[in-house]
Write an enzyme that holds these catalytic residues in place. Structure first.
Site, mmCIF file in Angstrom:
data_model
loop_
_atom_site.group_PDB
_atom_site.id
_atom_site.type_symbol
_atom_site.label_atom_id
_atom_site.label_comp_id
_atom_site.label_asym_id
_atom_site.label_seq_id
_atom_site.Cartn_x
_atom_site.Cartn_y
_atom_site.Cartn_z
ATOM 1 N N LYS A 254 -16.351 32.174 -63.218
ATOM 2 C CA LYS A 254 -17.250 31.216 -62.554
ATOM 3 C C LYS A 254 -16.717 30.881 -61.162
ATOM 4 C CE LYS A 254 -18.809 29.456 -66.978
ATOM 5 N NZ LYS A 254 -18.573 28.524 -68.079
ATOM 6 N N GLN B 295 -15.848 22.975 -69.497
ATOM 7 C CA GLN B 295 -15.739 24.246 -70.218
ATOM 8 C C GLN B 295 -15.538 23.991 -71.706
ATOM 9 O OE1 GLN B 295 -16.141 27.401 -68.881
ATOM 10 N NE2 GLN B 295 -16.076 28.059 -71.006
ATOM 11 N N ASP C 258 -25.017 22.439 -66.638
ATOM 12 C CA ASP C 258 -25.167 23.232 -67.859
ATOM 13 C C ASP C 258 -26.394 22.783 -68.660
ATOM 14 O OD1 ASP C 258 -23.475 25.390 -68.190
ATOM 15 O OD2 ASP C 258 -21.785 24.160 -68.900
#
Ligand code: NAP
Length: 280
Positions: A49, A93, A116
């Site tokens: 990422k 994460q 997200d």
């Protein structure tokens, strides 16, 4: 022979556009990443990422925390990032280390920085058909179908897997696009009879070789979301690729199909967050 849905090539094209659009902002967008512990897969994902963002002119700041970090310390960090004017998007994460509960952490994110699309407000907006952010993997699947002009409206779409991450939000997006959606799971009975009716078959079960050639309608578009790591370390999906390739009309490879699209959709969300916050 099925046409390969080349996510890697499409992602490269989309990233070029994201790079141009990010460069047009007064200051480059900023993604803050929260990484707790040393889960090897998470370390690889975060590095990927960071690299994707760098390629597109998006700044990143990764907050690395020991596996022993407490729930309270994580909540304090999220609160600090929520208030930080320089931060456009926040990504926590997952999975978090044992003993930590991800739900309160994800619910504490500012919905405006929730790239997200995990916050209940953003999940609710998605369910209402008014999404602020699109969940990355489902959005990546749709981008792929659209890029290959695979029609959704009026088509039978079947999804294997009902997770909050993939199956459910994908069902919502396909429904919004007027697909006729069947959402299957481990308790679904007579799966092959259902899958054989699908014009679009998406597998996100995480079960290698779950989808065999006899389960696929000839000419169907088959999208393999799964990423299963074999004993030999090789990455495979849920679909018996060599057999299904001769039945399906379109098929994603693993790797190189949905994975790169998921990563690209994250970049799109960071850009979108930056625009919201700067009113541009
Ligand atoms: P998950 O939370 O474990 O959900 C798996 C789903 O599959 C569950 O709903 C489960 O049913 C269902 N399932 C399991 N076995 C089944 C079977 N035999 N028949 C039908 N349904 C079955 O997994 P996830 O987080 O959604 O991830 C799914 C896969 O996608 C994994 O391989 C993951 O690595 C991959 N993934 C890939 C990307 C990408 O970018 N390519 C992104 C996210 C995830 P129940 O609900 O009944 O248990």
């Amino acid at each position: 022979m099925a046409v390969r849905l080349d996510g890697a090539a499409l992602a490269a094209k989309l990233k070029e556009r994201i790079r141009r659009e990010a460069a047009a902002l007064p200051t480059p967008p900023m993604l803050a990443v929260v990484l707790a512990g040393e889960d090897p897969a998470s370390l690889v994902y975060v590095r990927g990422k960071e690299r994707d963002c760098a390629e597109c002119g998006i700044r990143t700041r990764t907050h690395r925390l020991p596996a022993e970090v407490s729930q309270e310390e994580l909540l304090v960090l999220v609160d600090t990032l929520n208030r930080d004017e320089d931060v456009d998007g926040i990504l926590v994460q997952l999975p978090l280390p044992m003993g930590l509960d991800s739900r309160p952490i994800l619910h504490a994110l500012s919905p405006e920085k929730d790239v997200d699309c995990f916050h209940p407000l953003n999940a609710g907006l998605l369910a209402l058909g008014e999404p602020r952010f699109l969940p990355c993997t489902p959005a990546g699947v749709l981008e792929l179908l659209d890029a290959y002009a695979i029609p959704i409206q009026g088509r039978r779409c079947l999804i294997l897997g009902r997770s909050l991450l993939v199956g459910r939000p994908l069902a919502q997006l396909l429904t919004t696009r007027n697909g006729t959606v069947t959402l299957c799971h481990s308790k679904t009975q007579d799966l092959p009879a259902l899958t054989r009716q699908a014009d679009i078959l998406v597998s996100a079960a995480g079960r290698p070789d779950l989808v065999t050639a006899d389960m696929v309608k000839p000419g169907a578009a088959v999208v393999d979301v799964a990423m299963n790591r074999g004993a030999d370390g090789r990455l495979t999906g849920d679909v018996d690729f060599p057999a299904v390739e001769s039945v399906a009309g379109f098929l994603t490879p693993v790797p190189g199909g949905v994975g790169p699209m998921t990563r690209t959709c994250l970049l799109q969300n960071v850009l979108r967050a930056a625009r919201f916050r700067r009113n541009c």
